[in-house]
Design an enzyme around this catalytic site. Sequence first.
Site, PDB file in Angstrom:
ATOM      1  N   SER A  20      -7.626   4.825 -43.512  1.00  0.00           N
ATOM      2  CA  SER A  20      -7.544   3.980 -42.320  1.00  0.00           C
ATOM      3  C   SER A  20      -7.821   2.499 -42.595  1.00  0.00           C
ATOM      4  O   SER A  20      -7.189   1.635 -41.986  1.00  0.00           O
ATOM      5  CB  SER A  20      -8.498   4.502 -41.246  1.00  0.00           C
ATOM      6  OG  SER A  20      -8.050   5.754 -40.758  1.00  0.00           O
ATOM      7  N   LYS A  69     -15.709  14.562 -35.318  1.00  0.00           N
ATOM      8  CA  LYS A  69     -14.663  14.525 -34.298  1.00  0.00           C
ATOM      9  C   LYS A  69     -14.983  15.364 -33.057  1.00  0.00           C
ATOM     10  O   LYS A  69     -14.466  15.085 -31.973  1.00  0.00           O
ATOM     11  CB  LYS A  69     -13.323  14.955 -34.900  1.00  0.00           C
ATOM     12  CG  LYS A  69     -12.843  14.010 -35.992  1.00  0.00           C
ATOM     13  CD  LYS A  69     -11.582  14.501 -36.685  1.00  0.00           C
ATOM     14  CE  LYS A  69     -10.353  14.227 -35.869  1.00  0.00           C
ATOM     15  NZ  LYS A  69      -9.106  14.413 -36.657  1.00  0.00           N
ATOM     16  N   ASN A  90     -10.442  11.411 -32.217  1.00  0.00           N
ATOM     17  CA  ASN A  90     -10.288  10.658 -33.463  1.00  0.00           C
ATOM     18  C   ASN A  90     -10.281   9.158 -33.212  1.00  0.00           C
ATOM     19  O   ASN A  90     -10.202   8.372 -34.147  1.00  0.00           O
ATOM     20  CB  ASN A  90      -9.007  11.066 -34.208  1.00  0.00           C
ATOM     21  CG  ASN A  90      -7.753  10.570 -33.526  1.00  0.00           C
ATOM     22  OD1 ASN A  90      -7.733  10.299 -32.322  1.00  0.00           O
ATOM     23  ND2 ASN A  90      -6.669  10.441 -34.281  1.00  0.00           N
ATOM     24  N   ASP A 106      -3.961  12.412 -32.595  1.00  0.00           N
ATOM     25  CA  ASP A 106      -3.350  13.204 -33.678  1.00  0.00           C
ATOM     26  C   ASP A 106      -2.031  13.825 -33.238  1.00  0.00           C
ATOM     27  O   ASP A 106      -1.048  13.832 -33.991  1.00  0.00           O
ATOM     28  CB  ASP A 106      -4.308  14.296 -34.140  1.00  0.00           C
ATOM     29  CG  ASP A 106      -5.415  13.773 -35.033  1.00  0.00           C
ATOM     30  OD1 ASP A 106      -5.218  12.721 -35.669  1.00  0.00           O
ATOM     31  OD2 ASP A 106      -6.480  14.407 -35.100  1.00  0.00           O
ATOM     32  N   GLY A 135      -8.705  22.358 -36.237  1.00  0.00           N
ATOM     33  CA  GLY A 135      -8.642  21.218 -35.336  1.00  0.00           C
ATOM     34  C   GLY A 135      -7.293  20.532 -35.324  1.00  0.00           C
ATOM     35  O   GLY A 135      -6.786  20.163 -34.260  1.00  0.00           O
ATOM     36  N   ASN A 156      -2.513  32.612 -38.639  1.00  0.00           N
ATOM     37  CA  ASN A 156      -3.684  32.107 -39.339  1.00  0.00           C
ATOM     38  C   ASN A 156      -4.317  33.240 -40.142  1.00  0.00           C
ATOM     39  O   ASN A 156      -4.252  34.404 -39.754  1.00  0.00           O
ATOM     40  CB  ASN A 156      -4.709  31.564 -38.329  1.00  0.00           C
ATOM     41  CG  ASN A 156      -5.865  30.852 -39.015  1.00  0.00           C
ATOM     42  OD1 ASN A 156      -5.650  29.905 -39.774  1.00  0.00           O
ATOM     43  ND2 ASN A 156      -7.087  31.301 -38.762  1.00  0.00           N
ATOM     44  N   THR A 158      -7.360  34.024 -40.483  1.00  0.00           N
ATOM     45  CA  THR A 158      -8.333  34.685 -39.623  1.00  0.00           C
ATOM     46  C   THR A 158      -7.715  34.815 -38.233  1.00  0.00           C
ATOM     47  O   THR A 158      -7.624  33.833 -37.488  1.00  0.00           O
ATOM     48  CB  THR A 158      -9.641  33.875 -39.549  1.00  0.00           C
ATOM     49  OG1 THR A 158     -10.103  33.620 -40.877  1.00  0.00           O
ATOM     50  CG2 THR A 158     -10.711  34.628 -38.776  1.00  0.00           C
ATOM     51  N   LYS A 161      -9.186  33.375 -34.728  1.00  0.00           N
ATOM     52  CA  LYS A 161      -9.086  31.946 -34.414  1.00  0.00           C
ATOM     53  C   LYS A 161      -7.738  31.634 -33.771  1.00  0.00           C
ATOM     54  O   LYS A 161      -7.657  30.807 -32.852  1.00  0.00           O
ATOM     55  CB  LYS A 161      -9.284  31.111 -35.682  1.00  0.00           C
ATOM     56  CG  LYS A 161     -10.696  31.163 -36.242  1.00  0.00           C
ATOM     57  CD  LYS A 161     -10.860  30.246 -37.443  1.00  0.00           C
ATOM     58  CE  LYS A 161     -10.782  28.789 -37.042  1.00  0.00           C
ATOM     59  NZ  LYS A 161     -11.032  27.890 -38.202  1.00  0.00           N
TER      60      LYS A 161
END
Length: 276
Positions: A20, A69, A90, A106, A135, A156, A158, A161
Amino acid sequence: MTENVPLAGVIGHPIYQSKSPQLHGHWLRRYGIRGHYIPMDVAPGDLADVIRVLPRMGFVGVNVTIPHKINVLDLVDSITDRATIIGAANTLIVRHDGKIMADNTDGYGFIENLRQNAPGWDPKAGPAVVFGAGGACRAVVSALLDAGVEKVLLSNRTRIKAEQLQYEFGKRVQVVEWVQAGNVLEDAGLVVNTTSLGMTGQPELRVPLDGLQPGTVVTDLVYNPLRTHLLAVAEDRGCPTVDGLGMLLHQGVPGFERWFGRRPEVDAELRRVVLG
């Protein structure tokens, strides 16, 4: 009377990896704006104190990166709808009255990167297959649904989630078992990797990619390396590909505009600067 020079920056822990400062520093120089953008390594225990003093120190806002965040949402005065939906911020904006607003750009950065680098992508062309459930995935799924994608197939490692995101975003999100992820690529209009798999130092994304069809847009949020294994295979199969750097560049646009009063451009020169 001396005019105050606006300050902005990025807070995280650690902060050395953030691009950034190069991004916003380039825009400040390009547009001849009197302002500074500062990287700040802020330990979790110091986060509340740092946020509290930003208005008094002349900050017009800051970017927020890992690991702050989510926790920063408890420390601000207001939160935008999109930051609330994503559950993370963010970008912080210090208003003229000293109040601090949290935003998340984002998803905006993700969609703008697609629009710039895959202008033929049509949200209605077919389901979006998304790998991951962290996220970054939350921001991507929210942005895709807002853009008009009718179905998101979420996979995913897992499963629970992914099911949590399905519960939060509703019936347009469907969960696919990780071991079956390669079987849903054939009809996809878009394929997105939001995981860190494929990043330098991480294992490769090992989803079978045989089902990719020419014309399916494939994008990877990883930008180190720029050309991941996923993008290389997709290119070989005739798919338009979009690397992850553009999302980083575009997500910085709304914050810079709010802080410094000028809407910046994302172009080839900016990419060269940020890549060093």
